[in-house]
Design a protein around this motif. Structure first.
Motif, mmCIF file in Angstrom:
data_model
loop_
_atom_site.group_PDB
_atom_site.id
_atom_site.type_symbol
_atom_site.label_atom_id
_atom_site.label_comp_id
_atom_site.label_asym_id
_atom_site.label_seq_id
_atom_site.Cartn_x
_atom_site.Cartn_y
_atom_site.Cartn_z
ATOM 1 N N UNK A 63 16.529 33.834 -8.582
ATOM 2 C CA UNK A 63 15.817 33.812 -7.312
ATOM 3 C C UNK A 63 14.337 33.475 -7.509
ATOM 4 N N UNK A 64 13.743 34.024 -8.569
ATOM 5 C CA UNK A 64 12.327 33.788 -8.814
ATOM 6 C C UNK A 64 12.049 32.301 -9.062
ATOM 7 N N UNK A 65 12.906 31.653 -9.848
ATOM 8 C CA UNK A 65 12.715 30.223 -10.117
ATOM 9 C C UNK A 65 12.844 29.391 -8.845
ATOM 10 N N UNK A 66 13.807 29.724 -8.018
ATOM 11 C CA UNK A 66 13.981 28.993 -6.766
ATOM 12 C C UNK A 66 12.776 29.192 -5.846
ATOM 13 N N UNK A 67 12.240 30.390 -5.835
ATOM 14 C CA UNK A 67 11.050 30.649 -5.019
ATOM 15 C C UNK A 67 9.856 29.855 -5.544
ATOM 16 N N UNK A 68 9.692 29.845 -6.874
ATOM 17 C CA UNK A 68 8.598 29.063 -7.463
ATOM 18 C C UNK A 68 8.740 27.590 -7.109
ATOM 19 N N UNK A 69 9.964 27.095 -7.162
ATOM 20 C CA UNK A 69 10.217 25.698 -6.834
ATOM 21 C C UNK A 69 9.902 25.410 -5.366
ATOM 22 N N UNK A 70 10.233 26.334 -4.495
ATOM 23 C CA UNK A 70 9.969 26.149 -3.067
ATOM 24 C C UNK A 70 8.484 26.230 -2.732
ATOM 25 N N UNK A 71 7.721 26.961 -3.534
ATOM 26 C CA UNK A 71 6.309 27.202 -3.223
ATOM 27 C C UNK A 71 5.318 26.383 -4.057
ATOM 28 N N UNK A 72 5.788 25.649 -5.045
ATOM 29 C CA UNK A 72 4.876 24.930 -5.939
ATOM 30 C C UNK A 72 4.048 23.899 -5.161
ATOM 31 N N UNK A 73 2.772 23.823 -5.510
ATOM 32 C CA UNK A 73 1.840 22.908 -4.850
ATOM 33 C C UNK A 73 1.185 22.003 -5.893
ATOM 34 N N UNK A 74 0.893 20.796 -5.499
ATOM 35 C CA UNK A 74 0.238 19.848 -6.396
ATOM 36 C C UNK A 74 -1.202 20.272 -6.652
ATOM 37 N N UNK A 75 -1.901 20.664 -5.608
ATOM 38 C CA UNK A 75 -3.296 21.074 -5.753
ATOM 39 C C UNK A 75 -4.143 19.946 -6.321
#
Length: 105
Positions: free
Chosen positions: A1-13
């Motif tokens: 779940x944590x990896x999927x959340x990170x993937x959903x929230x990752x930003x280029x910045x």
């Protein structure tokens, strides 16, 4: 779940697009190892959702496509767009420096 959340929230910045895409791909590969592979459509959505306003111009037509892009095609389009943005920025800076130089003479 944590990896999927990170993937959903990752930003280029402020990262280079290649670094951002590498980070997204790494997370997607990790999810694939422990869960199941992420489809090209989902991976494209994760990438596009994390892009900033500089990439809106290219993100809209990618969202509207009828056929899926594979990751390599998406990578090539975004790297090309980033190069285009850098050329525009360089040209703008050159024009400003030139204009300032002319005014001070």
């Amino acid at each position: 779940m944590q990896l999927k959340e990170e993937l959903a929230l990752i930003q280029c910045g402020h990262r280079l697009i290649t670094n951002y895409l590498h980070a997204v791909k790494k997370l997607a590969d990790e999810v694939a190892i422990i869960d199941h592979p992420i489809s090209d459509d989902d991976l494209t959505l994760y990438v596009l959702n994390g892009l900033g306003p500089d990439f809106q111009e290219i993100a809209r037509p990618i969202h509207a496509r009828e056929s899926s892009l594979n990751f390599e095609e998406l990578h090539d389009l975004l790297v090309g767009h980033e190069a285009y943005l850098r050329r525009l920025e360089t040209a703008t800076q050159t024009m400003v420096v030139s204009a300032n130089y002319t005014k001070t003479k």
